[in-house]
Design a protein around this motif. Structure first.
Motif, mmCIF file in Angstrom:
data_model
loop_
_atom_site.group_PDB
_atom_site.id
_atom_site.type_symbol
_atom_site.label_atom_id
_atom_site.label_comp_id
_atom_site.label_asym_id
_atom_site.label_seq_id
_atom_site.Cartn_x
_atom_site.Cartn_y
_atom_site.Cartn_z
ATOM 1 N N LEU A 104 -0.528 4.807 -7.024
ATOM 2 C CA LEU A 104 -1.092 4.196 -5.824
ATOM 3 C C LEU A 104 -1.153 5.243 -4.722
ATOM 4 N N LEU A 119 -6.232 2.480 -6.109
ATOM 5 C CA LEU A 119 -5.436 2.411 -7.336
ATOM 6 C C LEU A 119 -5.987 3.443 -8.309
ATOM 7 N N TYR A 178 -8.655 -0.731 -2.807
ATOM 8 C CA TYR A 178 -7.927 -1.994 -2.727
ATOM 9 C C TYR A 178 -8.801 -3.126 -2.195
ATOM 10 N N LEU A 226 -10.586 -5.266 -4.899
ATOM 11 C CA LEU A 226 -9.840 -6.019 -5.899
ATOM 12 C C LEU A 226 -10.091 -7.524 -5.738
ATOM 13 N N ALA A 233 -6.574 -4.716 -13.201
ATOM 14 C CA ALA A 233 -7.148 -4.880 -11.861
ATOM 15 C C ALA A 233 -8.631 -5.183 -12.017
ATOM 16 N N THR A 274 -12.433 -6.302 -10.420
ATOM 17 C CA THR A 274 -13.314 -6.311 -9.259
ATOM 18 C C THR A 274 -14.499 -7.215 -9.566
ATOM 19 N N LEU A 307 -0.176 -4.518 -5.416
ATOM 20 C CA LEU A 307 -1.641 -4.485 -5.368
ATOM 21 C C LEU A 307 -2.189 -5.677 -4.598
ATOM 22 N N ARG A 343 -1.666 -4.926 -0.896
ATOM 23 C CA ARG A 343 -2.563 -3.882 -0.392
ATOM 24 C C ARG A 343 -4.012 -4.365 -0.345
ATOM 25 N N ALA A 344 -4.407 -5.175 -1.312
ATOM 26 C CA ALA A 344 -5.767 -5.710 -1.288
ATOM 27 C C ALA A 344 -5.973 -6.609 -0.081
ATOM 28 N N ALA A 372 -6.127 -4.390 3.002
ATOM 29 C CA ALA A 372 -7.328 -3.544 3.056
ATOM 30 C C ALA A 372 -8.529 -4.288 3.586
#
Length: 473
Positions: free
Chosen positions: A368, A373, A389, A392, A413, A415, A438, A441-442, A445
């Motif tokens: 990370l 990622l 991020y 995601l 992960a 998208t 994750l 952070r997503a 972000a």
């Protein structure tokens, strides 16, 4: 203005339904006839004879052209508000309304016949599409370019300075475009050499020698046998030759609105505009035979583009067909600001994962950084994926039977493009911690944007890195 109409508005006539270019049936028919003739083998020609073979092809050609003309008469498109509406179909009629908010990329393609006739095909990719949602084939180049610019402006909810207004008819000449900023032009020589350094091209002389030896020993040099052999050899070389033809004269630029403008192709030229906020991930690949030259290739994962990343599908996902690491590093920084390809830290799975990866354990890693990622894998052909991020959509922790025995799990992960990154065979506790990190952070972000450094040299120290041991490809 009527009594029920809000103040400040005026009634406007709806845009008329437009047809494709009148030469569209001819081009569609020629393409279908070529496919049918290619499907008929040399063996069929030898069995029925040249005259009957020609007669069958002629009858099929007439039928295909008639069907194409009927299809052209029933096909039309129009822009209504913030939707592109397309009607088509002969046996089954289809009427589609495509919301332009879902628009990801618009590509202008010109196959060889279209180049000879001054036409172009417009292809739209939308979120969640398993294939091209709305191929408009064919329009004049002027009309296709104007319609592409108009759809991108409507999708972005902004109007370019000096561009034609959104209610201007698509057939009229667009305003002169502002100058683009060139970023990259790939050498055609490097492109050809890179495709010679592929397994298909590398082992082709061995296959040719084997076939010639067979002919010499059997003493049979018939026309059908030679033609079949040449066809088989062409099939072996199809993928590298197709790559050369597709990526010929590859150029990258940035348009005045900050979007990527990608152009490439020899027999079929392609011109694509990619808004950077539509990029879901960036993938880097180091093929085994390229590593001696220090080459790699980059590709984009764009929501809506059909086909798997790195595959040989018709989707346009190229960012760098072939190039050196320094070039790739600069491109990644430009597409994903703040991400330095030379400073990505990853860590391998625990030692007990060697039972599942006896040879490639140290080639697997995850890390990370403050922006993305990072996942990598592959022993002979090395792969690395970078997932911002903010892109995601979901994070999954999956365990197979052997992983449960060893106390391991894989973190996926996802998208809008589909699966973008995978942290393979992590310790179970680490996998759940990574998935939770994750998710956080997503979520962060998608908040207010932060100021990012303007060059790799100005990047801050990676004190936020999840793992610290650099172990890139």
């Amino acid at each position: 203005m009527t009594a029920a109409e809000p103040p400040g508005t005026a009634l406007t006539e709806p845009e008329p339904r437009r047809r494709l270019h009148p030469l569209s049936p001819v081009l569609h028919g020629a393409k279908s006839i070529a496919v049918i003739v290619a499907a008929l083998s040399w063996q069929t020609l030898s069995q029925v004879g040249l005259e009957r073979f020609t007669l069958v092809v002629a009858v099929i050609a007439v039928g295909v052209v008639i069907f194409s003309i009927v299809g052209w008469l029933t096909t039309g498109y129009q822009v209504v508000g913030r939707e592109l509406r397309i009607s088509d179909g002969v046996v089954r009629r289809r009427n589609r309304a495509i919301p332009l908010e879902r628009l990801q990329t618009v590509e202008l393609r010109r196959p060889l016949l279209a180049q000879l006739t001054g036409l172009a095909e417009l292809r739209l990719e939308v979120i969640g599409g398993g294939k091209t949602e709305a191929p408009l084939a064919y329009l004049t180049v002027r009309e296709a370019s104007s319609l592409r610019d108009r759809l991108l402006r409507l999708a972005g909810r902004t109007a370019a300075v000096g561009a034609q207004p959104t209610d201007q008819p698509v057939g009229e000449a667009p305003a002169a475009p502002a100058l683009e900023r060139p970023m990259l032009r790939v050498s055609n020589r490097d492109l050809v050499v890179s495709q010679l350094l592929t397994p298909q091209a590398f082992f082709l002389p061995v296959g040719v020698a084997f076939v010639v030896l067979q002919f010499v020993m059997e003493g049979s040099w018939t026309f059908i046998g030679i033609a079949s052999t040449v066809t088989a050899m062409a099939g072996v070389l199809l993928q590298p030759v197709r790559r050369v033809l597709q990526d010929w004269d590859f150029r990258l630029a940035r348009d005045p609105e900050g979007r990527l403008a990608v152009r490439y192709g020899l027999l079929e030229t392609r011109s694509q505009v990619v808004p950077l906020n539509r990029v879901q991930a960036v993938g880097a690949t180091w093929p085994l035979l390229w590593r001696g030259q220090g080459w790699l290739h980059l590709r984009l994962a764009i929501a809506g583009n059909a086909g798997e990343p790195g595959g040989d599908s018709k989707s346009s996902d190229r960012l760098l067909p072939v190039g050196e690491f320094a070039t790739a590093r600069a491109l990644v920084w430009d597409v994903l600001p703040g991400v330095d390809l030379a400073a990505l830290a990853t860590t391998p799975p625990p030692a007990r994962a060697r039972w599942l990866n006896p040879f490639s354990l140290r080639a697997i890693g995850v890390g990370l950084t403050p922006e993305v990622l990072v996942t990598r894998w592959g022993l002979l052909t090395r792969e690395m994926h970078l997932v911002p991020y903010a892109r995601l959509q979901s994070v999954r922790v999956v365990q197979g039977p052997l992983q449960r025995t060893l106390g391991l799990a894989t973190v996926y992960a996802d998208t809008a493009r589909g699966r973008a990154g995978q942290a393979k065979d992590r310790d179970l506790a680490e996998a759940y911690a990574l998935a939770a990190e994750l998710a956080v952070r997503a979520r962060n972000a998608r908040g207010p944007a932060t100021v990012l450094p303007t060059s790799p040299a100005a990047a801050a120290p990676r004190d936020e890195a999840y793992w610290q041991r650099p172990d890139g490809p």
